[in-house]
Design a protein around this motif. Structure first.
Motif, PDB file in Angstrom:
ATOM      1  N   ASP A 191       0.856  -1.187   0.000  1.00 14.45           N
ATOM      2  CA  ASP A 191       0.000   0.000   0.000  1.00 14.45           C
ATOM      3  C   ASP A 191       0.894   1.239   0.000  1.00 14.45           C
ATOM      4  O   ASP A 191       1.644   1.485   0.950  1.00 14.45           O
ATOM      5  CB  ASP A 191      -0.895  -0.023   1.240  1.00 14.45           C
ATOM      6  N   LEU A 192       0.838   2.018  -1.071  1.00 10.47           N
ATOM      7  CA  LEU A 192       1.656   3.224  -1.144  1.00 10.47           C
ATOM      8  C   LEU A 192       1.186   4.302  -0.177  1.00 10.47           C
ATOM      9  O   LEU A 192       1.950   5.206   0.175  1.00 10.47           O
ATOM     10  CB  LEU A 192       1.644   3.770  -2.579  1.00 10.47           C
ATOM     11  N   LEU A 193      -0.072   4.230   0.241  1.00 14.35           N
ATOM     12  CA  LEU A 193      -0.627   5.195   1.203  1.00 14.35           C
ATOM     13  C   LEU A 193      -1.268   4.422   2.359  1.00 14.35           C
ATOM     14  O   LEU A 193      -2.498   4.279   2.414  1.00 14.35           O
ATOM     15  CB  LEU A 193      -1.660   6.104   0.532  1.00 14.35           C
ATOM     16  N   PRO A 194      -0.472   3.888   3.290  1.00  9.42           N
ATOM     17  CA  PRO A 194      -1.029   3.115   4.407  1.00  9.42           C
ATOM     18  C   PRO A 194      -2.001   3.952   5.228  1.00  9.42           C
ATOM     19  O   PRO A 194      -1.823   5.160   5.388  1.00  9.42           O
ATOM     20  CB  PRO A 194       0.212   2.725   5.227  1.00  9.42           C
ATOM     21  N   TYR A 195      -3.020   3.279   5.760  1.00 12.88           N
ATOM     22  CA  TYR A 195      -4.050   3.992   6.509  1.00 12.88           C
ATOM     23  C   TYR A 195      -3.494   4.605   7.787  1.00 12.88           C
ATOM     24  O   TYR A 195      -4.028   5.594   8.302  1.00 12.88           O
ATOM     25  CB  TYR A 195      -5.211   3.039   6.842  1.00 12.88           C
ATOM     26  N   GLN A 200       2.841  -2.179 -10.824  1.00 13.44           N
ATOM     27  CA  GLN A 200       2.040  -1.102 -10.259  1.00 13.44           C
ATOM     28  C   GLN A 200       0.605  -1.279 -10.734  1.00 13.44           C
ATOM     29  O   GLN A 200       0.363  -1.682 -11.877  1.00 13.44           O
ATOM     30  CB  GLN A 200       2.569   0.269 -10.697  1.00 13.44           C
ATOM     31  N   MET A 201      -0.339  -0.992  -9.843  1.00 14.83           N
ATOM     32  CA  MET A 201      -1.739  -1.166 -10.230  1.00 14.83           C
ATOM     33  C   MET A 201      -2.639  -0.302  -9.359  1.00 14.83           C
ATOM     34  O   MET A 201      -2.236   0.185  -8.288  1.00 14.83           O
ATOM     35  CB  MET A 201      -2.159  -2.634 -10.090  1.00 14.83           C
ATOM     36  N   SER A 202      -3.837  -0.154  -9.846  1.00 14.49           N
ATOM     37  CA  SER A 202      -4.934   0.392  -9.065  1.00 14.49           C
ATOM     38  C   SER A 202      -6.036  -0.659  -9.111  1.00 14.49           C
ATOM     39  O   SER A 202      -6.763  -0.770 -10.110  1.00 14.49           O
ATOM     40  CB  SER A 202      -5.430   1.723  -9.645  1.00 14.49           C
ATOM     41  N   ALA A 203      -6.113  -1.480  -8.069  1.00 14.31           N
ATOM     42  CA  ALA A 203      -7.037  -2.612  -8.079  1.00 14.31           C
ATOM     43  C   ALA A 203      -8.481  -2.148  -8.202  1.00 14.31           C
ATOM     44  O   ALA A 203      -9.293  -2.785  -8.878  1.00 14.31           O
ATOM     45  CB  ALA A 203      -6.854  -3.449  -6.816  1.00 14.31           C
ATOM     46  N   VAL A 204      -8.828  -1.027  -7.554  1.00 15.44           N
ATOM     47  CA  VAL A 204     -10.211  -0.577  -7.572  1.00 15.44           C
ATOM     48  C   VAL A 204     -10.630  -0.122  -8.970  1.00 15.44           C
ATOM     49  O   VAL A 204     -11.808  -0.232  -9.347  1.00 15.44           O
ATOM     50  CB  VAL A 204     -10.409   0.546  -6.534  1.00 15.44           C
ATOM     51  N   LYS A 205      -9.679   0.382  -9.780  1.00 14.90           N
ATOM     52  CA  LYS A 205      -9.986   0.798 -11.143  1.00 14.90           C
ATOM     53  C   LYS A 205      -9.550  -0.225 -12.191  1.00 14.90           C
ATOM     54  O   LYS A 205      -9.674   0.036 -13.394  1.00 14.90           O
ATOM     55  CB  LYS A 205      -9.308   2.136 -11.436  1.00 14.90           C
ATOM     56  N   LYS A 206      -9.002  -1.354 -11.724  1.00 16.71           N
ATOM     57  CA  LYS A 206      -8.540  -2.437 -12.608  1.00 16.71           C
ATOM     58  C   LYS A 206      -7.449  -1.961 -13.565  1.00 16.71           C
ATOM     59  O   LYS A 206      -7.359  -2.427 -14.706  1.00 16.71           O
ATOM     60  CB  LYS A 206      -9.709  -3.025 -13.394  1.00 16.71           C
ATOM     61  N   GLU A 207      -6.627  -1.031 -13.125  1.00 18.95           N
ATOM     62  CA  GLU A 207      -5.521  -0.549 -13.943  1.00 18.95           C
ATOM     63  C   GLU A 207      -4.248  -1.339 -13.610  1.00 18.95           C
ATOM     64  O   GLU A 207      -3.811  -1.365 -12.465  1.00 18.95           O
ATOM     65  CB  GLU A 207      -5.280   0.951 -13.700  1.00 18.95           C
ATOM     66  N   VAL A 248       4.242   8.757  -7.602  1.00 18.58           N
ATOM     67  CA  VAL A 248       4.294   7.289  -7.595  1.00 18.58           C
ATOM     68  C   VAL A 248       5.687   6.812  -7.992  1.00 18.58           C
ATOM     69  O   VAL A 248       6.275   5.937  -7.339  1.00 18.58           O
ATOM     70  CB  VAL A 248       3.222   6.708  -8.542  1.00 18.58           C
ATOM     71  N   LYS A 249       6.228   7.383  -9.053  1.00 12.84           N
ATOM     72  CA  LYS A 249       7.554   6.985  -9.511  1.00 12.84           C
ATOM     73  C   LYS A 249       8.610   7.259  -8.442  1.00 12.84           C
ATOM     74  O   LYS A 249       9.489   6.421  -8.205  1.00 12.84           O
ATOM     75  CB  LYS A 249       7.900   7.733 -10.799  1.00 12.84           C
ATOM     76  N   GLU A 250       8.520   8.405  -7.799  1.00 11.17           N
ATOM     77  CA  GLU A 250       9.503   8.755  -6.774  1.00 11.17           C
ATOM     78  C   GLU A 250       9.406   7.815  -5.574  1.00 11.17           C
ATOM     79  O   GLU A 250      10.428   7.362  -5.042  1.00 11.17           O
ATOM     80  CB  GLU A 250       9.271  10.200  -6.334  1.00 11.17           C
ATOM     81  N   LYS A 251       8.177   7.499  -5.181  1.00 16.75           N
ATOM     82  CA  LYS A 251       8.007   6.639  -4.016  1.00 16.75           C
ATOM     83  C   LYS A 251       8.444   5.205  -4.315  1.00 16.75           C
ATOM     84  O   LYS A 251       9.058   4.535  -3.476  1.00 16.75           O
ATOM     85  CB  LYS A 251       6.538   6.660  -3.572  1.00 16.75           C
ATOM     86  N   THR A 259      -2.213   3.356  -6.892  1.00 13.93           N
ATOM     87  CA  THR A 259      -1.504   4.385  -7.656  1.00 13.93           C
ATOM     88  C   THR A 259      -2.446   5.490  -8.123  1.00 13.93           C
ATOM     89  O   THR A 259      -1.983   6.578  -8.507  1.00 13.93           O
ATOM     90  CB  THR A 259      -0.817   3.754  -8.868  1.00 13.93           C
ATOM     91  N   ASP A 260      -3.757   5.218  -8.116  1.00 12.24           N
ATOM     92  CA  ASP A 260      -4.713   6.224  -8.567  1.00 12.24           C
ATOM     93  C   ASP A 260      -4.894   7.358  -7.552  1.00 12.24           C
ATOM     94  O   ASP A 260      -5.481   8.403  -7.874  1.00 12.24           O
ATOM     95  CB  ASP A 260      -6.072   5.567  -8.839  1.00 12.24           C
ATOM     96  N   LEU A 261      -4.391   7.176  -6.338  1.00  9.45           N
ATOM     97  CA  LEU A 261      -4.554   8.198  -5.305  1.00  9.45           C
ATOM     98  C   LEU A 261      -3.404   9.191  -5.271  1.00  9.45           C
ATOM     99  O   LEU A 261      -3.400  10.113  -4.436  1.00  9.45           O
ATOM    100  CB  LEU A 261      -4.675   7.527  -3.926  1.00  9.45           C
ATOM    101  N   MET A 262      -2.424   9.000  -6.171  1.00  6.77           N
ATOM    102  CA  MET A 262      -1.245   9.871  -6.180  1.00  6.77           C
ATOM    103  C   MET A 262      -0.955  10.329  -7.600  1.00  6.77           C
ATOM    104  O   MET A 262      -1.406   9.709  -8.575  1.00  6.77           O
ATOM    105  CB  MET A 262      -0.025   9.126  -5.616  1.00  6.77           C
TER     106      MET A 262
END
Length: 407
Positions: free
Chosen positions: A246-250, A316-323, A297-300, A289-292
């Motif tokens: 998770d690139l943005l942990p809760y 890299q993916m955005s599971a919620v958007k199926k990317e 994303v590349k830097e992180k 990745t869709d939240l950044m």
């Protein structure tokens, strides 16, 4: 239905029936002789893989199972009936272990597969079996042997090709919903997954694989914290582990520390349970990745890989958007095809046919035999004709023993 993936039960096979001592008693028939029949064999206990089951909840309350006993023999040479076998149904993927010895008795990996866990007793013999020319009226019979008794542990391990790792709320269940028809619970808070979920991913009409999602693993799981430790066994049969980061942990924690913490718990569990989870290939998948912004994303990701010194596959993916999910599935399918699975019980068997030599034929060549003889006698030995010219009746002495030559 409650999910139960590990139970302990006790099973007992049926005892063999006893033989009987009996003699023929009939009017006008003198000395009818022995006619005692044998007993019947005891029933065995057999575990069968049932594809319609997905839990061991049936064995949670009833812990003792016993097969039918063989009937005793009867007069007039009648054999007792055999005891009926007891068939216990279990889900596919169940491993059966003897609690007393620790031996793995069987592994149910295919529908309809049967494993004999307790052998029924052997039947006793009636007195008819003991009659002979010098013992016309035997008064002897034997008891049937006792059936085997075993304490077993049934441990269910799901059959999946790909296992998902990651912190709670990392997006594992969302990934399964995106790539398969499975619909596990998804919510905006951690620990929404309480039991393992399976999803069948169809890449095309002829190719598919199974993904297993387990509850999130947290620090201290190897010592019992959280739910992940209970279900890590379900990753033992997988061939690839997808570690979803998770690139943005809760909780705004460091993703690198989270990754190292999960892998440490995995290694601790592997060593304590003697499971080769740490030997499986691990693929990194960065989610959300869709939240950044793309630059962030590349830097992180770059910082993550540099600190971890990672040289394995990265996605890299955005599971919620199926990317990005389709690329991951295609690469997984390609890996599975190029690396077919070979289970421990599918070892290659080789047979060697022994060639018997024909009469008068030696399996050692003459040159090899002469070389061996030279090695024994020494390099300086040269045979003389007299050494081989023996006549019938000649004698010679060797090591203090007189030997007579006979043709």
């Amino acid at each position: 239905m409650k999910f139960v993936d590990e139970v302990s039960i006790k099973v007992k096979a049926g005892d063999g029936g006893n033989g009987i001592v009996s003699f023929r008693r009939e009017k006008y028939v003198q000395r009818g002789g022995p006619n005692g029949g044998d007993g019947g064999d005891g029933g065995s206990v057999i575990v069968v893989a049932d594809p319609e089951l997905n839990t061991l909840v049936d064995y949670r309350f009833i812990r003792f199972y016993e097969a039918e006993r063989g009937e005793n023999g009867q007069g007039n040479n009648m054999t007792g009936a055999k005891g009926e076998h007891l068939y216990l149904k279990a889900p596919i993927g169940t491993q059966i272990t003897d609690l007393e010895t620790g031996e793995i008795i069987g592994d149910l990996t295919k529908a309809g597969q049967e494993v004999l866990v307790a052998k029924g007793g052997f039947h006793g013999l009636g007195n008819t079996r003991f009659k002979s020319s010098i013992n016309r009226a035997p008064r002897k019979a034997t008891h049937g042997t006792a059936g085997e008794t075993r304490e077993l542990r049934l441990e269910m391990k799901v059959l999946a090709d790909v296992g998902l790792l990651g912190l709670p709320n990392a997006g594992k269940s969302t990934f399964i919903r995106a790539v398969s028809a499975a619909k596990p619970k998804v919510a905006g808070y951690p620990f929404t997954t309480l039991i393992p979920n399976l999803g069948v991913v169809r890449v095309d009409n002829e190719s598919s694989f199974v993904v297993a999602d387990i509850p999130g693993v947290i620090e201290g799981a190897a010592e019992g914290a959280g739910l992940g430790i209970r279900f890590l066994r379900h990753l033992a049969r997988t061939r690839i582990l997808l570690h979803i980061v998770d690139l943005l942990p809760y909780d705004e924690s460091d993703p690198v520390d989270n990754f190292n913490g999960i892998m440490n718990e995995l290694y601790k569990y592997s060593e304590s349970k003697d499971i080769s989870l740490k030997d499986k290939p691990v693929w990194l998948v960065f989610n959300k990745t869709d939240l950044m912004l793309e630059e962030d994303v590349k830097e992180k990701v770059k910082d993550f890989l540099a600190r971890l010194d990672w040289d394995g596959p990265v996605y890299q993916m955005s599971a919620v958007k199926k990317e990005g999910t389709q690329i991951i599935c295609n690469d997984i399918m390609e890996f599975l095809i190029e690396n077919p699975e070979v289970r421990q019980f599918e070892q290659e068997e080789t047979t060697q046919e022994f060639q018997w030599p024909t009469q008068g034929e030696s399996k050692v060549k003459d040159e090899e035999a002469w070389d061996d003889l030279e090695d024994e006698l020494g390099d300086g030995f040269e045979p003389d004709e007299d050494d081989w010219d023996f006549e019938d009746g000649d004698t010679f002495e060797e090591d203090g023993v007189e030997i007579e030559y006979k043709k």
